[in-house]
Enzyme design. Structure first.
Site, mmCIF file in Angstrom:
data_model
loop_
_atom_site.group_PDB
_atom_site.id
_atom_site.type_symbol
_atom_site.label_atom_id
_atom_site.label_comp_id
_atom_site.label_asym_id
_atom_site.label_seq_id
_atom_site.Cartn_x
_atom_site.Cartn_y
_atom_site.Cartn_z
ATOM 1 N N SER A 34 4.512 7.149 0.476
ATOM 2 C CA SER A 34 4.746 6.713 -0.898
ATOM 3 C C SER A 34 5.642 5.489 -1.014
ATOM 4 C CB SER A 34 5.339 7.860 -1.717
ATOM 5 O OG SER A 34 6.650 8.157 -1.279
ATOM 6 N N LYS A 94 12.713 7.488 -3.455
ATOM 7 C CA LYS A 94 11.986 6.521 -4.280
ATOM 8 C C LYS A 94 12.922 5.361 -4.603
ATOM 9 C CE LYS A 94 8.502 9.439 -4.774
ATOM 10 N NZ LYS A 94 7.193 9.231 -4.129
#
Length: 278
Positions: A42, A119
């Site tokens: 990701s 993230k």
């Protein structure tokens, strides 16, 4: 008798040494740095599957999330940070707290599952965040995007979970070249980093999200292959991340392995050792 006493004392001393070492390691991990393996794609190409890093817990201060979690399903072990430091949970505050900056790559606890995620911080409290046509908009303005050479990788299972990459030129056979578009994205404060694009999908167009006070909007750099704040946590995404859920900032890749085990030295990525995270 003296020999038996000496042996008994030696065993006790060994046990005490092990206990002290575990306590010191626990304090070190709780207060300073936490190891973190990158399990998914990701955050490509900033972080690759198999990258190993230490998360700096001093960056944002301390909360219940600073306590370590231990999840080893194969051994039936699931110790959550709340099991140890739940008494500090609930007021969305931190001790010696320091707010993250836009563009930080941060590790945090998922608001629902409690699992550790990594993230990039793209939205601060009060910001209005939206995706339009795959372009991030913050407070009504699109971020600057500059095309870069495409990102290429081998279409094959990656890491211990043997995850196959998604490709813009897919489907690609095993061993083929998997391609993704790459752009240099500049956030409003001037932070610049690389992002990837695979194709058009629902997450490329979203409603306007207004980030609540004391929360942050997180996104993966591999935009079309990231479960992040674009989807609410109860619906399988991440949603807005509370301040107290932050664990720390990722600054540098310490080690990297492209194989299914770090012991396979022939799969080590020597060029990524000690690489700074932008």
């Amino acid at each position: 008798m003296a020999t038996e006493t000496k042996k008994g004392g030696g065993i006790v001393e060994t046990i005490k040494t092990v206990v002290y070492a575990l306590l010191i390691a626990g304090v070190f991990r709780t207060l300073f740095f936490q190891p973190f393996w990158i399990p998914s794609g990701s955050m490509k190409d900033t972080l690759l599957i198999g990258d190993f890093l230490f998360v700096n817990k001093m960056s944002y201060g301390y909360s219940y999330a600073s306590c370590p979690s231990l999840y080893l399903p194969n051994f039936g072990i699931d110790i959550d940070a709340r099991d140890i430091c739940g008494w500090a949970d609930g007021d969305n505050s931190r001790l010696f707290g320091s707010e993250p900056e836009r563009g930080d790559v941060a590790v945090f606890r998922h608001p629902v599952t409690g699992r550790d995620f990594i993230k990039r911080v793209v939205g601060l409290p009060g910001d209005q965040v939206r995706m339009i046509g795959g372009v991030l908009h913050i407070n009504g303005d699109p971020v600057e995007l500059v095309p870069q050479p495409v990102f290429e990788e081998t279409a094959a299972p990656q890491g211990p979970q043997r995850l196959r990459p998604r490709c813009a030129n897919g489907p690609v056979g095993n061993g083929g070249t998997c391609v993704k578009e790459r752009f240099l994205e500049t956030l409003p404060d001037g932070t610049t980093h690389s992002i990837l694009n695979i194709g058009n999908q629902g997450s490329d167009n979203t409603p306007v999200y207004t980030v609540p006070e004391g929360h942050y909007f997180m996104m993966g750099d591999n935009r079309d292959n990231s479960s992040d704040s674009r989807v609410p946590a109860v619906a399988g995404g991440v949603g807005f991340v509370p301040f107290e859920n932050l664990i720390g900032k990722a600054n540098r890749v310490m080690f990297s392995s492209a194989g299914s085990s770090m012991l396979y030295f022939w799969t080590w990525r020597g060029d990524r050792f000690f690489e700074k995270i932008e």
